[in-house]
Design a protein around this motif. Structure first.
Motif, short mmCIF file in Angstrom:
data_model
loop_
_atom_site.label_atom_id
_atom_site.label_comp_id
_atom_site.label_asym_id
_atom_site.label_seq_id
_atom_site.Cartn_x
_atom_site.Cartn_y
_atom_site.Cartn_z
N GLU A 44 0.83 -1.20 0.00
CA GLU A 44 0.00 0.00 0.00
C GLU A 44 0.86 1.25 0.00
O GLU A 44 0.54 2.23 -0.66
CB GLU A 44 -0.92 0.02 1.23
CG GLU A 44 -1.96 -1.06 1.23
CD GLU A 44 -1.48 -2.32 1.93
OE1 GLU A 44 -0.28 -2.43 2.25
OE2 GLU A 44 -2.32 -3.20 2.15
N TYR A 45 1.95 1.25 0.75
CA TYR A 45 2.85 2.41 0.78
C TYR A 45 3.42 2.66 -0.60
O TYR A 45 3.45 3.79 -1.07
CB TYR A 45 3.97 2.23 1.80
CG TYR A 45 4.93 3.39 1.77
CD1 TYR A 45 4.64 4.57 2.41
CD2 TYR A 45 6.12 3.32 1.04
CE1 TYR A 45 5.50 5.66 2.36
CE2 TYR A 45 6.98 4.40 0.98
CZ TYR A 45 6.67 5.56 1.64
OH TYR A 45 7.51 6.64 1.56
N TYR A 50 3.62 5.93 -5.62
CA TYR A 50 3.51 6.09 -7.07
C TYR A 50 2.31 6.95 -7.44
O TYR A 50 2.37 7.76 -8.37
CB TYR A 50 3.42 4.73 -7.76
CG TYR A 50 4.75 4.03 -7.83
CD1 TYR A 50 5.84 4.60 -8.47
CD2 TYR A 50 4.93 2.78 -7.24
CE1 TYR A 50 7.07 3.96 -8.52
CE2 TYR A 50 6.16 2.14 -7.29
CZ TYR A 50 7.21 2.74 -7.94
OH TYR A 50 8.43 2.10 -7.99
N GLN A 51 1.22 6.80 -6.72
CA GLN A 51 0.03 7.61 -7.00
C GLN A 51 0.33 9.09 -6.76
O GLN A 51 -0.02 9.94 -7.58
CB GLN A 51 -1.13 7.16 -6.13
CG GLN A 51 -2.41 7.93 -6.37
CD GLN A 51 -3.53 7.49 -5.45
OE1 GLN A 51 -3.30 6.83 -4.45
NE2 GLN A 51 -4.74 7.84 -5.80
N GLY A 52 0.98 9.40 -5.67
CA GLY A 52 1.33 10.79 -5.38
C GLY A 52 2.27 11.36 -6.42
O GLY A 52 2.13 12.51 -6.85
N PHE A 53 3.25 10.56 -6.84
CA PHE A 53 4.19 11.01 -7.87
C PHE A 53 3.46 11.28 -9.18
O PHE A 53 3.69 12.30 -9.84
CB PHE A 53 5.29 9.96 -8.08
CG PHE A 53 6.25 10.33 -9.16
CD1 PHE A 53 7.30 11.21 -8.91
CD2 PHE A 53 6.11 9.80 -10.44
CE1 PHE A 53 8.18 11.56 -9.91
CE2 PHE A 53 6.99 10.15 -11.46
CZ PHE A 53 8.03 11.03 -11.19
N ARG A 57 3.11 14.80 -11.20
CA ARG A 57 3.57 14.92 -12.59
C ARG A 57 2.44 15.44 -13.47
O ARG A 57 2.66 16.29 -14.35
CB ARG A 57 4.07 13.57 -13.10
CG ARG A 57 4.63 13.67 -14.52
CD ARG A 57 5.23 12.39 -14.98
NE ARG A 57 4.21 11.34 -14.98
CZ ARG A 57 4.45 10.08 -15.28
NH1 ARG A 57 5.67 9.70 -15.59
NH2 ARG A 57 3.49 9.19 -15.27
N MET A 58 1.21 14.96 -13.25
CA MET A 58 0.07 15.41 -14.04
C MET A 58 -0.17 16.91 -13.84
O MET A 58 -0.38 17.65 -14.81
CB MET A 58 -1.19 14.63 -13.63
CG MET A 58 -2.44 15.02 -14.40
SD MET A 58 -3.91 14.17 -13.81
CE MET A 58 -4.14 14.99 -12.24
N HIS A 59 -0.09 17.37 -12.58
CA HIS A 59 -0.27 18.80 -12.32
C HIS A 59 0.84 19.64 -12.94
O HIS A 59 0.59 20.73 -13.46
CB HIS A 59 -0.35 19.06 -10.81
CG HIS A 59 -1.67 18.69 -10.21
ND1 HIS A 59 -2.82 19.42 -10.40
CD2 HIS A 59 -2.02 17.65 -9.43
CE1 HIS A 59 -3.82 18.86 -9.75
NE2 HIS A 59 -3.36 17.76 -9.15
N LEU A 60 2.05 19.15 -12.91
CA LEU A 60 3.16 19.86 -13.52
C LEU A 60 2.97 19.96 -15.04
O LEU A 60 3.17 21.04 -15.63
CB LEU A 60 4.49 19.18 -13.21
CG LEU A 60 5.73 19.80 -13.82
CD1 LEU A 60 5.93 21.22 -13.30
CD2 LEU A 60 6.95 18.94 -13.53
#
Length: 70
Positions: A44-45, A50-53, A57-60
């Protein structure tokens, strides 16, 4: 039945108590031990990492696409 159960508990408690006390000692002496172990071993960690990364990246990429040249 109750008398035998109480006798069993009374006879076994000296053997159980040191283990319980040792477990409590580990939990109080090293409060972050379990969280570090979870971070190092939990799938889960890794998935949350990976989800946070990917969200960052999507916002950037969206911010760079909206940026005006010049």
């Amino acid at each position: 039945f109750l008398k035998n159960s109480l006798l069993t508990i009374a006879l076994c408690s000296p053997f159980i108590t040191p283990a319980v006390l040792a477990n409590d000692l580990v939990e109080t002496a090293y409060p972050l031990l379990y969280s570090v172990a979870w971070k190092q071993t939990a799938a889960e960690y890794q998935a949350l990492y990976y989800q946070g990364f990917n969200i960052a990246r999507m916002h950037l990429e969206l911010a760079l696409a909206k940026q005006k040249k010049g």
